[in-house]
Design a protein around this motif. Structure first.
Motif, mmCIF file in Angstrom:
data_model
loop_
_atom_site.group_PDB
_atom_site.id
_atom_site.type_symbol
_atom_site.label_atom_id
_atom_site.label_comp_id
_atom_site.label_asym_id
_atom_site.label_seq_id
_atom_site.Cartn_x
_atom_site.Cartn_y
_atom_site.Cartn_z
ATOM 1 N N CYS A 29 133.859 -20.414 45.374
ATOM 2 C CA CYS A 29 134.303 -19.305 45.010
ATOM 3 C C CYS A 29 136.004 -19.279 45.162
ATOM 4 O O CYS A 29 136.644 -18.768 44.345
ATOM 5 N N PHE A 30 136.378 -20.043 46.159
ATOM 6 C CA PHE A 30 137.885 -20.055 46.206
ATOM 7 C C PHE A 30 138.336 -21.069 44.859
ATOM 8 O O PHE A 30 139.489 -20.795 44.425
ATOM 9 N N VAL A 31 137.633 -22.242 44.587
ATOM 10 C CA VAL A 31 138.119 -23.003 43.481
ATOM 11 C C VAL A 31 137.815 -21.896 42.391
ATOM 12 O O VAL A 31 139.054 -22.056 41.332
ATOM 13 N N ALA A 32 136.980 -21.251 42.031
ATOM 14 C CA ALA A 32 136.876 -20.424 40.886
ATOM 15 C C ALA A 32 137.937 -19.332 40.832
ATOM 16 O O ALA A 32 138.662 -18.994 39.768
ATOM 17 N N ALA A 33 138.319 -18.617 42.039
ATOM 18 C CA ALA A 33 139.586 -17.678 42.099
ATOM 19 C C ALA A 33 140.951 -18.359 41.647
ATOM 20 O O ALA A 33 141.730 -17.726 41.049
ATOM 21 N N GLY A 34 140.918 -19.755 42.258
ATOM 22 C CA GLY A 34 142.394 -20.413 41.842
ATOM 23 C C GLY A 34 142.452 -20.753 40.255
ATOM 24 O O GLY A 34 143.368 -20.808 39.734
ATOM 25 N N VAL A 35 141.261 -21.093 39.628
ATOM 26 C CA VAL A 35 140.854 -21.361 38.242
ATOM 27 C C VAL A 35 141.311 -20.183 37.382
ATOM 28 O O VAL A 35 142.187 -20.006 36.519
ATOM 29 N N VAL A 36 140.919 -18.910 37.852
ATOM 30 C CA VAL A 36 140.992 -17.643 37.260
ATOM 31 C C VAL A 36 142.489 -17.241 37.335
ATOM 32 O O VAL A 36 143.050 -16.580 36.600
ATOM 33 N N GLY A 37 142.916 -17.487 38.428
ATOM 34 C CA GLY A 37 144.251 -17.057 38.704
ATOM 35 C C GLY A 37 145.554 -17.953 38.399
ATOM 36 O O GLY A 37 146.466 -17.815 38.524
ATOM 37 N N GLY A 38 145.133 -19.064 37.903
ATOM 38 C CA GLY A 38 146.036 -20.092 37.239
ATOM 39 C C GLY A 38 146.924 -20.895 38.303
ATOM 40 O O GLY A 38 147.718 -21.050 38.103
ATOM 41 N N PHE A 39 146.125 -21.060 39.334
ATOM 42 C CA PHE A 39 146.832 -21.568 40.606
ATOM 43 C C PHE A 39 147.451 -22.940 40.323
ATOM 44 O O PHE A 39 146.734 -23.745 39.617
ATOM 45 N N SER A 40 148.339 -23.333 41.233
ATOM 46 C CA SER A 40 149.002 -24.520 41.078
ATOM 47 C C SER A 40 148.138 -25.708 41.638
ATOM 48 O O SER A 40 146.885 -25.504 42.306
ATOM 49 N N PHE A 41 148.423 -27.040 41.379
ATOM 50 C CA PHE A 41 147.815 -28.212 41.923
ATOM 51 C C PHE A 41 147.765 -28.213 43.591
ATOM 52 O O PHE A 41 147.104 -28.488 44.006
ATOM 53 N N LEU A 87 145.974 -20.326 50.360
ATOM 54 C CA LEU A 87 146.479 -18.964 49.499
ATOM 55 C C LEU A 87 147.896 -18.875 49.722
ATOM 56 O O LEU A 87 148.809 -18.762 48.866
ATOM 57 N N LEU A 88 148.311 -19.069 50.968
ATOM 58 C CA LEU A 88 149.918 -18.809 51.511
ATOM 59 C C LEU A 88 150.683 -19.947 51.040
ATOM 60 O O LEU A 88 151.862 -19.651 50.386
ATOM 61 N N LEU A 89 149.962 -21.192 50.632
ATOM 62 C CA LEU A 89 150.786 -22.282 50.018
ATOM 63 C C LEU A 89 150.845 -22.096 48.698
ATOM 64 O O LEU A 89 152.110 -22.124 48.061
ATOM 65 N N GLU A 90 150.035 -21.503 47.919
ATOM 66 C CA GLU A 90 150.139 -21.049 46.694
ATOM 67 C C GLU A 90 151.119 -19.904 46.224
ATOM 68 O O GLU A 90 151.955 -19.990 45.517
ATOM 69 N N ALA A 91 151.172 -18.958 47.299
ATOM 70 C CA ALA A 91 152.106 -17.922 47.175
ATOM 71 C C ALA A 91 153.750 -18.620 47.307
ATOM 72 O O ALA A 91 154.374 -17.822 46.588
ATOM 73 N N PHE A 92 153.976 -19.495 48.135
ATOM 74 C CA PHE A 92 155.068 -19.730 48.435
ATOM 75 C C PHE A 92 155.621 -20.830 47.597
ATOM 76 O O PHE A 92 156.655 -20.957 47.334
ATOM 77 N N ALA A 93 154.645 -21.828 46.923
ATOM 78 C CA ALA A 93 154.849 -23.021 45.918
ATOM 79 C C ALA A 93 154.954 -22.526 44.707
ATOM 80 O O ALA A 93 155.730 -22.951 43.581
ATOM 81 N N SER A 94 154.490 -21.176 44.201
ATOM 82 C CA SER A 94 154.494 -20.877 42.878
ATOM 83 C C SER A 94 156.110 -20.083 42.562
ATOM 84 O O SER A 94 156.244 -19.363 43.416
#
Length: 96
Positions: A29-41, A87-94
């Motif tokens: 579910c977290f992977v799917a959320a990342g894919v749908v959200g276009g999250f980073s590496f 999630l926080l890493l994604e928020a700060f890294a993007s």
């Protein structure tokens, strides 16, 4: 009469595979959320930490050891923090 209701008691020897299934489902579910959200590496890389945590929990699970079961149950707080950290890493890294 009040009885103790517990999924572990009901599942018995199938508890470990069931717990593993739900942990895999959580990560998917977290992977799917990342894919749908276009999250980073970095988000997907950070998901390795909760995956490892979940795997260690399943490996250590001994349904006949209530003290260990309680310790594993309480360590789910750490699992939640690791997922939040991803999630926080994604928020700060993007870029904003």
């Amino acid at each position: 009469l009040i009885g103790v209701k517990s999924s572990a008691r009901r599942l018995g020897t199938r508890t470990r595979p069931a717990v593993g299934f739900f942990y895999v489902l959580t990560v998917l579910c977290f992977v799917a959320a990342g894919v749908v959200g276009g999250f980073s590496f970095w988000y997907f890389t950070a998901l390795a930490a909760p995956c490892l945590h979940f795997a260690l929990q399943v490996r250590r699970l001994d349904i006949d050891d209530p003290v260990r079961c309680l310790a594993i149950f309480k360590s789910n707080r750490d699992a939640g923090l690791l997922l939040l950290a991803s999630l926080l890493l994604e928020a700060f890294a993007s870029p904003a």
